[in-house]
Design a protein around this motif. Structure first.
Motif, PDB file in Angstrom:
ATOM      1  N   THR A  87      60.636 -18.112  -6.435  1.00  0.00           N
ATOM      2  CA  THR A  87      62.072 -18.315  -6.301  1.00  0.00           C
ATOM      3  C   THR A  87      62.365 -19.022  -4.989  1.00  0.00           C
ATOM      4  O   THR A  87      61.966 -18.554  -3.915  1.00  0.00           O
ATOM      5  N   LEU A  88      63.035 -20.166  -5.078  1.00  0.00           N
ATOM      6  CA  LEU A  88      63.419 -20.952  -3.912  1.00  0.00           C
ATOM      7  C   LEU A  88      64.932 -21.036  -3.839  1.00  0.00           C
ATOM      8  O   LEU A  88      65.629 -20.787  -4.822  1.00  0.00           O
ATOM      9  N   ILE A  89      65.450 -21.439  -2.677  1.00  0.00           N
ATOM     10  CA  ILE A  89      66.882 -21.647  -2.501  1.00  0.00           C
ATOM     11  C   ILE A  89      67.084 -22.984  -1.800  1.00  0.00           C
ATOM     12  O   ILE A  89      66.450 -23.260  -0.778  1.00  0.00           O
ATOM     13  N   LYS A  90      67.945 -23.816  -2.381  1.00  0.00           N
ATOM     14  CA  LYS A  90      68.229 -25.147  -1.834  1.00  0.00           C
ATOM     15  C   LYS A  90      69.669 -25.523  -2.194  1.00  0.00           C
ATOM     16  O   LYS A  90      70.333 -24.865  -2.989  1.00  0.00           O
ATOM     17  N   ARG A  91      70.116 -26.640  -1.640  1.00  0.00           N
ATOM     18  CA  ARG A  91      71.454 -27.162  -1.905  1.00  0.00           C
ATOM     19  C   ARG A  91      71.387 -28.251  -2.987  1.00  0.00           C
ATOM     20  O   ARG A  91      70.498 -29.105  -2.948  1.00  0.00           O
ATOM     21  N   VAL A  92      72.325 -28.225  -3.930  1.00  0.00           N
ATOM     22  CA  VAL A  92      72.411 -29.267  -4.956  1.00  0.00           C
ATOM     23  C   VAL A  92      72.989 -30.519  -4.295  1.00  0.00           C
ATOM     24  O   VAL A  92      74.092 -30.495  -3.741  1.00  0.00           O
TER      25      VAL A  92
END
Length: 188
Positions: A87-92
């Motif tokens: 699971t990663l977190i980034k900005r669209v």
């Protein structure tokens, strides 16, 4: 009389234990349902979103809106990595049909430079020269049904520049707010 009294006490004890068991099962089921369909806690594993989100921050990602709307440009999302399922977190940065380009360290979407105060002056360069990358060529048209994501810490983020666009089916939540540590609490 004492036999009837003890049977009554026994009945109440079993009834209390049964109620406790029912309440426990309902609470566990409700918690699992919330995690599966409504919201989920996440711990940020890397510094790829620094300074917006830092390693160890704990946040809540909501899932409900994803059932009705796709993520939009600017949303911060969690997703399953196309490389290893982590699971990663980034900005669209862009959505299906938009064109992403990297020019002199700046990100352009559909020919317009993005205003990105959250990158704190960090340049955005191609990662296509890294071993194992998807070898993206720019300008790049984001395929329908996918989003282009990038970490805010552009000089320390393996993101769509490395692994390519992310399927909408892999997006697991939209990040709402940081709840821990207290010094970082706030909406995203």
């Amino acid at each position: 009389m004492s036999g009837a009294h003890s049977r009554e006490a026994e009945r109440r004890g079993l009834s209390g234990a049964a109620w406790f068991a029912i309440c426990l099962v309902v609470a566990i089921a409700a918690g699992l349902a919330v995690r599966a369909f409504v919201a989920m806690p996440y711990v940020v594993p890397t510094g790829s979103m620094r300074d917006t989100i830092v390693e160890g921050d704990m946040l809540i990602g909501e899932k409900v809106t994803l059932a009705f709307d796709d993520p939009v440009q600017g949303d911060i999302v969690t997703f399953e990595s196309p490389i290893d399922g982590e699971t990663l977190i980034k900005r669209v940065i862009a959505v299906g049909g938009q064109t992403v380009d990297l020019v002199d360290g700046a990100v352009y979407v559909d020919g317009e430079p993005l205003d990105e105060p959250y990158v704190d002056g960090r340049p955005s360069y191609s990662l296509s020269d890294l071993a194992g990358s998807a070898q993206i060529s720019y300008p790049y048209v984001v395929p329908e049904g996918t989003v282009w994501v990038m970490g805010d810490n552009r000089t320390d983020s393996k993101d769509s520049r490395y692994f390519g666009p992310v399927s909408l089916d892999a997006v697991t939540s939209k990040a709402l707010f940081i709840y821990w540590p207290l010094s970082h609490v706030g909406a995203l």
